[in-house]
Design a protein around this motif. Structure first.
Motif, PDB file in Angstrom:
ATOM      1  N   LYS A  44       0.832  -1.207   0.000  1.00  0.00           N
ATOM      2  CA  LYS A  44       0.000   0.000   0.000  1.00  0.00           C
ATOM      3  C   LYS A  44       0.864   1.253   0.000  1.00  0.00           C
ATOM      4  O   LYS A  44       0.564   2.234  -0.685  1.00  0.00           O
ATOM      5  CB  LYS A  44      -0.941  -0.003   1.208  1.00  0.00           C
ATOM      6  CG  LYS A  44      -2.080  -0.996   1.106  1.00  0.00           C
ATOM      7  CD  LYS A  44      -3.042  -0.865   2.289  1.00  0.00           C
ATOM      8  CE  LYS A  44      -4.217  -1.834   2.140  1.00  0.00           C
ATOM      9  NZ  LYS A  44      -5.166  -1.718   3.287  1.00  0.00           N
ATOM     10  N   GLU A  45       1.933   1.217   0.764  1.00  0.00           N
ATOM     11  CA  GLU A  45       2.834   2.372   0.817  1.00  0.00           C
ATOM     12  C   GLU A  45       3.534   2.579  -0.524  1.00  0.00           C
ATOM     13  O   GLU A  45       3.752   3.714  -0.946  1.00  0.00           O
ATOM     14  CB  GLU A  45       3.853   2.189   1.932  1.00  0.00           C
ATOM     15  CG  GLU A  45       3.256   2.316   3.325  1.00  0.00           C
ATOM     16  CD  GLU A  45       4.239   1.955   4.419  1.00  0.00           C
ATOM     17  OE1 GLU A  45       4.097   2.475   5.538  1.00  0.00           O
ATOM     18  OE2 GLU A  45       5.154   1.141   4.151  1.00  0.00           O
ATOM     19  N   ILE A  89      -7.131   3.884  -0.463  1.00  0.00           N
ATOM     20  CA  ILE A  89      -6.284   3.597   0.694  1.00  0.00           C
ATOM     21  C   ILE A  89      -6.714   4.522   1.830  1.00  0.00           C
ATOM     22  O   ILE A  89      -6.976   5.709   1.611  1.00  0.00           O
ATOM     23  CB  ILE A  89      -4.790   3.818   0.362  1.00  0.00           C
ATOM     24  CG1 ILE A  89      -4.318   2.783  -0.664  1.00  0.00           C
ATOM     25  CG2 ILE A  89      -3.925   3.735   1.611  1.00  0.00           C
ATOM     26  CD1 ILE A  89      -2.895   2.983  -1.130  1.00  0.00           C
ATOM     27  N   THR A 129      -3.306   5.595   6.567  1.00  0.00           N
ATOM     28  CA  THR A 129      -2.132   4.979   5.936  1.00  0.00           C
ATOM     29  C   THR A 129      -1.315   6.033   5.200  1.00  0.00           C
ATOM     30  O   THR A 129      -0.077   6.024   5.251  1.00  0.00           O
ATOM     31  CB  THR A 129      -2.562   3.872   4.959  1.00  0.00           C
ATOM     32  OG1 THR A 129      -3.343   2.903   5.650  1.00  0.00           O
ATOM     33  CG2 THR A 129      -1.348   3.182   4.346  1.00  0.00           C
ATOM     34  N   GLN A 133       0.495   8.166   7.820  1.00  0.00           N
ATOM     35  CA  GLN A 133       1.659   7.468   8.381  1.00  0.00           C
ATOM     36  C   GLN A 133       2.796   7.397   7.373  1.00  0.00           C
ATOM     37  O   GLN A 133       3.977   7.438   7.744  1.00  0.00           O
ATOM     38  CB  GLN A 133       1.265   6.068   8.843  1.00  0.00           C
ATOM     39  CG  GLN A 133       0.384   6.046  10.081  1.00  0.00           C
ATOM     40  CD  GLN A 133       1.028   6.729  11.272  1.00  0.00           C
ATOM     41  OE1 GLN A 133       2.251   6.648  11.470  1.00  0.00           O
ATOM     42  NE2 GLN A 133       0.214   7.422  12.057  1.00  0.00           N
TER      43      GLN A 133
END
Length: 283
Positions: A19-20, A48, A52, A55
């Protein structure tokens, strides 16, 4: 933050979650859109969670998304826009294709130079100067870089060691002493073999100089002095190939700096090597 957003993302990319990486890729490909959207809009676009994304920006060193977006806009389009590499097309001439490869290598060197800092260079120099012996470690493509460094430092007034065989490297690392230094090279910083070598050298108290493309990799976290090489991937060249150019330059720099620190002994050492090799050359 002194480093550009692009370089900061590249330096941690291999350690990001899927995801990052999706967030990172979108930022690299659409920096203008990111700068003009809210975190909610970006969340909807990427599917997303906002938390997230928040972060992720914290991981880059920002207080949050707003702080990150301000930095992105402040950098301006020229820095925020990312050209991962000059695309090479079938229609390009042979000369243009070659020039684009050179352009990629030049970009790799310029990006890596931005990550050099006085403290890491001073640390590495102190370890080399204090070491009774220096060992160069690397496997696969990184072994080629280690061999080149060994070949260079053979001219220096210091005992150096290197083996092309992984098992011998591991044995050498296990037998190192606290007053010796290990130079470990790994593009990803995740090579199990290289990490095992690093741990073996660390356990006996040897100092570790690490060259990798990821400052948050397991290998980098073991290092006492860490150098980051930034490289871009092209269709027919992996990042590791471009990274090799940068790593060779970092090691060249350490070699030159060390030789300047030990000028008298270095001149004598170089003279002995040149004198012996000169006897093999035909006139």
């Amino acid at each position: 933050m002194s480093d550009s957003i692009r370089l900061s993302i590249k330096s941690i990319y291999t350690n990001l979650s899927e995801k990052e990486k999706k967030i990172a890729d979108f930022i690299l490909e659409h920096p203008v859109d990111v700068g003009s959207n809210s975190i909610s809009e970006l969340s909807e676009t990427l599917a997303i969670a906002p938390s997230t994304i928040f972060q992720f920006t914290r991981k880059l060193g920002y207080q949050g998304f707003k702080d990150f977006k301000l930095a992105l806009l402040t950098q301006g389009r020229s820095e925020a826009e990312v050209v991962i590499h000059e695309n090479i097309y079938d229609s390009d001439s042979l000369l243009v294709k070659a020039q684009k490869v050179f352009d990629t290598n030049i970009a790799t060197l310029l990006d890596t130079r931005k990550f050099l800092d006085q403290e890491s260079l001073a640390q590495a120099l102190s370890y080399l100067k204090a070491a009774e012996a220096v060992y160069f470690f690397g496997v696969g493509g990184s072994e080629i870089v280690a061999t080149d460094a060994y070949h260079k430092f053979l001219r220096a007034p210091i005992r150096v060691h290197h083996s092309t065989d992984y098992h011998i490297q591991l044995m050498e690392a296990s037998l190192m002493k606290p007053n010796e230094c290990a130079v470990l090279i790994s593009h990803t910083g995740r090579s199990k073999e290289t990490i095992e070598i690093a741990q073996a050298a660390k356990e006996v108290g040897a100092k570790l100089i690490v060259l990798t493309s990821s400052k948050q990799s397991p290998l980098a976290l073991l290092g006492d002095a860490v150098f980051v090489s930034i490289a871009e991937e092209t269709e027919f060249r992996s990042e590791a190939l471009s990274s090799r150019i940068a790593q060779l330059s970092i090691l060249d720099s350490l070699y030159v700096i060390f030789m300047f620190e030990r000028q008298n002994a270095s001149k004598q050492s170089i003279h002995k090597v040149r004198e012996r090799i000169a006897k093999l050359k035909t006139t």
